[in-house]
Design an enzyme around this catalytic site. Structure first.
Site, PDB file in Angstrom:
ATOM      1  N   ARG A  97       0.871  -1.178   0.000  1.00 47.49           N
ATOM      2  CA  ARG A  97       0.000   0.000   0.000  1.00 47.49           C
ATOM      3  C   ARG A  97       0.909   1.229   0.000  1.00 47.49           C
ATOM      4  O   ARG A  97       1.594   1.498   0.985  1.00 47.49           O
ATOM      5  CB  ARG A  97      -0.898  -0.007   1.239  1.00 47.49           C
ATOM      6  CG  ARG A  97      -1.751   1.240   1.377  1.00 47.49           C
ATOM      7  CD  ARG A  97      -2.693   1.162   2.584  1.00 47.49           C
ATOM      8  NE  ARG A  97      -3.468   2.368   2.699  1.00 47.49           N
ATOM      9  CZ  ARG A  97      -3.239   3.337   3.587  1.00 47.49           C
ATOM     10  NH1 ARG A  97      -2.262   3.236   4.473  1.00 47.49           N
ATOM     11  NH2 ARG A  97      -3.989   4.417   3.605  1.00 47.49           N
TER      12      ARG A  97
ATOM     13  N   HIS B 187      -2.338  11.053   0.216  1.00 45.36           N
ATOM     14  CA  HIS B 187      -1.926  10.886   1.609  1.00 45.36           C
ATOM     15  C   HIS B 187      -1.319  12.226   2.049  1.00 45.36           C
ATOM     16  O   HIS B 187      -0.158  12.335   2.384  1.00 45.36           O
ATOM     17  CB  HIS B 187      -0.931   9.721   1.733  1.00 45.36           C
ATOM     18  CG  HIS B 187      -0.814   9.139   3.103  1.00 45.36           C
ATOM     19  ND1 HIS B 187      -1.027   7.809   3.378  1.00 45.36           N
ATOM     20  CD2 HIS B 187      -0.485   9.691   4.294  1.00 45.36           C
ATOM     21  CE1 HIS B 187      -0.836   7.566   4.664  1.00 45.36           C
ATOM     22  NE2 HIS B 187      -0.495   8.698   5.245  1.00 45.36           N
TER      23      HIS B 187
ATOM     24  N   GLU C 197      -7.189   8.899   5.402  1.00 43.17           N
ATOM     25  CA  GLU C 197      -7.474   9.661   6.614  1.00 43.17           C
ATOM     26  C   GLU C 197      -7.835  11.124   6.349  1.00 43.17           C
ATOM     27  O   GLU C 197      -7.101  12.036   6.740  1.00 43.17           O
ATOM     28  CB  GLU C 197      -6.286   9.593   7.584  1.00 43.17           C
ATOM     29  CG  GLU C 197      -5.924   8.179   7.977  1.00 43.17           C
ATOM     30  CD  GLU C 197      -4.920   8.121   9.128  1.00 43.17           C
ATOM     31  OE1 GLU C 197      -4.450   9.188   9.580  1.00 43.17           O
ATOM     32  OE2 GLU C 197      -4.623   7.020   9.598  1.00 43.17           O
TER      33      GLU C 197
ATOM     34  N   ASN D 263      -7.869   2.378   9.435  1.00 46.85           N
ATOM     35  CA  ASN D 263      -6.613   2.617  10.157  1.00 46.85           C
ATOM     36  C   ASN D 263      -6.928   2.703  11.639  1.00 46.85           C
ATOM     37  O   ASN D 263      -7.775   3.510  12.054  1.00 46.85           O
ATOM     38  CB  ASN D 263      -5.960   3.924   9.700  1.00 46.85           C
ATOM     39  CG  ASN D 263      -5.402   3.824   8.285  1.00 46.85           C
ATOM     40  OD1 ASN D 263      -5.493   2.777   7.646  1.00 46.85           O
ATOM     41  ND2 ASN D 263      -4.819   4.904   7.804  1.00 46.85           N
TER      42      ASN D 263
ATOM     43  N   TYR E 255      -5.126   2.716  15.574  1.00 45.73           N
ATOM     44  CA  TYR E 255      -3.967   2.709  16.477  1.00 45.73           C
ATOM     45  C   TYR E 255      -4.378   2.556  17.937  1.00 45.73           C
ATOM     46  O   TYR E 255      -3.754   1.843  18.694  1.00 45.73           O
ATOM     47  CB  TYR E 255      -3.118   3.976  16.264  1.00 45.73           C
ATOM     48  CG  TYR E 255      -2.416   3.940  14.912  1.00 45.73           C
ATOM     49  CD1 TYR E 255      -1.192   3.310  14.764  1.00 45.73           C
ATOM     50  CD2 TYR E 255      -3.017   4.479  13.773  1.00 45.73           C
ATOM     51  CE1 TYR E 255      -0.560   3.223  13.530  1.00 45.73           C
ATOM     52  CE2 TYR E 255      -2.396   4.398  12.529  1.00 45.73           C
ATOM     53  CZ  TYR E 255      -1.173   3.770  12.416  1.00 45.73           C
ATOM     54  OH  TYR E 255      -0.560   3.678  11.192  1.00 45.73           O
TER      55      TYR E 255
ATOM     56  N   GLU F   6      -3.941   0.247   8.073  1.00 43.98           N
ATOM     57  CA  GLU F   6      -2.802   0.653   8.904  1.00 43.98           C
ATOM     58  C   GLU F   6      -3.034   0.196  10.329  1.00 43.98           C
ATOM     59  O   GLU F   6      -4.137   0.347  10.875  1.00 43.98           O
ATOM     60  CB  GLU F   6      -2.629   2.181   8.949  1.00 43.98           C
ATOM     61  CG  GLU F   6      -1.967   2.776   7.745  1.00 43.98           C
ATOM     62  CD  GLU F   6      -1.756   4.282   7.890  1.00 43.98           C
ATOM     63  OE1 GLU F   6      -1.529   4.782   9.025  1.00 43.98           O
ATOM     64  OE2 GLU F   6      -1.828   4.960   6.857  1.00 43.98           O
TER      65      GLU F   6
END
Ligand code: FCB
Length: 528
Positions: free
Chosen positions: A120, A163, A209, A338, A340, A418
């Site tokens: 990616r 991005h 994002e 994504n 985290y 991610e």
């Protein structure tokens, strides 16, 4: 469709003939869930993934390419922001980064050796259409070479068009994402990319994002272009969503069989006290301003009523023109996730806060237009080197929520695009990094993904962030997320313990039994 990628695609592409359930068009209320405390069979032992599960690694153009002013590339907003005193730690920039622009053959070979099946990467608008003006053939030629190299190595190119590296001229001369016209210019750029390499690239992600691009970039000022306006952040958010929808329409017309999608970033917002209405409302506002402000228009065709109410005074609605929501909710095939960490949210400030942002001197603002009076509290979970809490069970809950409320009803597949962690890697005398904390981070999150699959989430792939240590935005080169270490002096790559382990997982399509660690007590991660 090319022959090389066909076998990958067959296993994960949404069936174009499948009926698409129309978006209900009405927003959902925020319903908090509670941290999972159950221990599932996936917590230890070998965990197998469904056949055809896609194992990838991710990077982004500005973070790895370098060659920032070579072969016709011109400034993006990040090249300019990085030079603003105090905006980025040590005023570091992406001028050289990991030099992937010149070293891509070696990086692709490394992925092949490791057993990684998909890469990616993002394309840089500022390289392809410098200054937002004319197409730069030399810029396109780079992605042409990169894609051929990937296909030659049997690696699936998973392309992201944006991005965060907007051509600076579009920001300076045309008001960036605050200007509706930027969405149409993005669509044209998407078509340019597709004309050049659409014969070999089958997976197209429009944006990475958009929350960060809009709200860290235009409201909080932590990211480029560094503006601090609630009105501008909301305008940018809407125009990014519109850009996504316009690009999906244009790409779909050109390539009905392509796999089209978007990657959003998600946090799981839990009220600190689940019985306190003020904490529930604080969690609702952050959830609305982070997740639902993008997920609802894109996947359900409507802005959530409570979010519109929360931000009414900042003028979002004046940007929503007739027909916009139909464009924004154009059907997609994949949703990139994504993840985290999540947050415990309260209306009361914490006694001690966990600051997860970069320690820079340029003043910034709250990126949430409706976030005043909503505070995140540390929960005593282990943290990464960036003070981000390690919370794998949040990923399970997130994937199940997305499946139920957003993607399941529309037949859209989920990919974790991610997930990863920054730790303070210490190379041994031989240069090897035995990064057991990162390895364990990935291990527990993969187990959490499998929990979600077992409970019905249609998750078809996972991309580790990141293939390489790289330029971590406002943190400069201060935080390392790589499966592979990069020595920024020599550009030497050294596969870390986590990278070796991840490659074995990809080859086996399974997470191996988890070996006990000597310091397991201090690092223990609560199990999903
Ligand atoms: C995400 C970004 C990615 C990287 C990771 C750590 O928000 O998409 O570029 O910086 O965080």
């Amino acid at each position: 469709m090319t022959q090389t990628t066909d076998s990958f695609l067959r296993s994960f592409r949404t069936d174009p003939a499948a009926p698409r359930v129309p978006a209900p068009g009405t927003a959902l209320p925020f319903t908090p869930s509670a941290p999972r405390t159950v221990t599932t069979p996936n917590a230890t032992g070998t965990v197998r993934f469904p056949d055809g599960f896609l194992w990838g690694a991710a990077t982004a153009a500005y973070q790895v390419e370098g060659a920032a002013h070579e072969d016709g590339r011109e400034d993006s907003v990040w090249d300019v922001f990085a030079k603003v005193p105090g905006a980025v730690l040590n005023q570091e920039d992406g001028e050289v980064a990991c030099d992937q622009y010149h070293r891509y053959p070696a990086d692709v070979a490394l992925m092949k050796d490791l057993g990684i099946k998909a890469y990616r990467f993002s394309t840089s608008w500022s390289r392809v259409i410098p200054g937002g003006r004319e197409v730069n053939p030399a810029g396109l030629a780079y992605y042409d070479r990169l894609v051929d190299e990937l296909l030659g190595a049997g690696i699936l190119p998973w392309l992201t068009l944006y991005h965060w590296d907007l051509p600076q001229a579009i920001e300076a001369e045309s008001n960036g994402w605050v200007n509706r016209d930027t969405a149409y210019r993005f669509r044209d750029y998407a078509v340019t990319m597709h004309e050049a390499i659409g014969d070999r690239v089958d997976v197209w992600t429009t944006l990475n994002e958009p929350w960060c691009a809009a709200f860290l970039g235009y409201t909080g000022g932590q990211h480029a272009p560094g503006r601090q306006s609630r009105e501008d952040g909301l305008a940018a958010a809407h125009h990014l969503s519109l850009a996504h929808g316009l690009a999906v329409q244009a790409l779909r017309e050109r390539a009905p069989e392509a796999n089209l999608g978007i990657t959003l970033n998600f946090e799981v917002e839990d009220p600190l006290d689940p019985d306190d209405p003020a904490d529930i409302d604080a969690a609702r506002r952050l959830d609305g301003g982070f997740t639902r402000i993008f997920a609802d228009p894109i996947l359900r065709g409507a802005y959530p009523a409570d979010v519109l109410e929360d931000v009414r005074e900042y003028g979002l609605e004046q940007h929503i023109k007739d027909g916009d929501l139909e464009i924004i909710s154009t059907p997609i095939d994949s949703l990139g996730v994504n993840y985290y960490h999540g947050n415990a949210v309260s209306a009361r400030p914490p006694e001690r806060s966990l600051d997860g942002g970069a320690p820079v001197s340029r003043p910034s603002s709250n990126p949430f237009p409706a976030g005043d009076g909503a505070y995140t509290h540390p929960r005593g979970l282990p943290v990464t080197d960036q003070n981000w809490e390690v919370q794998p069970e949040g990923l399970t809950r997130l994937l199940l929520r997305l499946q139920q409320d957003y993607t399941g009803p529309r037949g859209i597949a989920l990919y974790v695009t991610e997930n990863g962690s920054a730790y303070d890697d210490v190379p041994g005398p031989d240069g090897f990094v035995d990064d057991q904390d990162r390895l364990e981070f990935i291990d527990v999150h993969l187990r959490a993904v499998k929990d979600a699959i077992d409970e019905g989430a249609d998750v078809r792939g996972y991309f580790g962030w990141s293939l390489l240590d790289n330029y971590e935005w406002a943190w400069g080169y201060g935080k390392r997320f790589g499966l592979v270490r990069v020595d920024y002096e020599t550009q030497e790559r050294t596969v870390k313990a986590s990278g070796r382990w991840y490659g074995q997982v990809a080859r086996a399509n399974a997470v191996p039994e988890r070996p006990a660690r000597p310091d397991d007590d201090s690092k223990a991660v609560p199990q999903a």
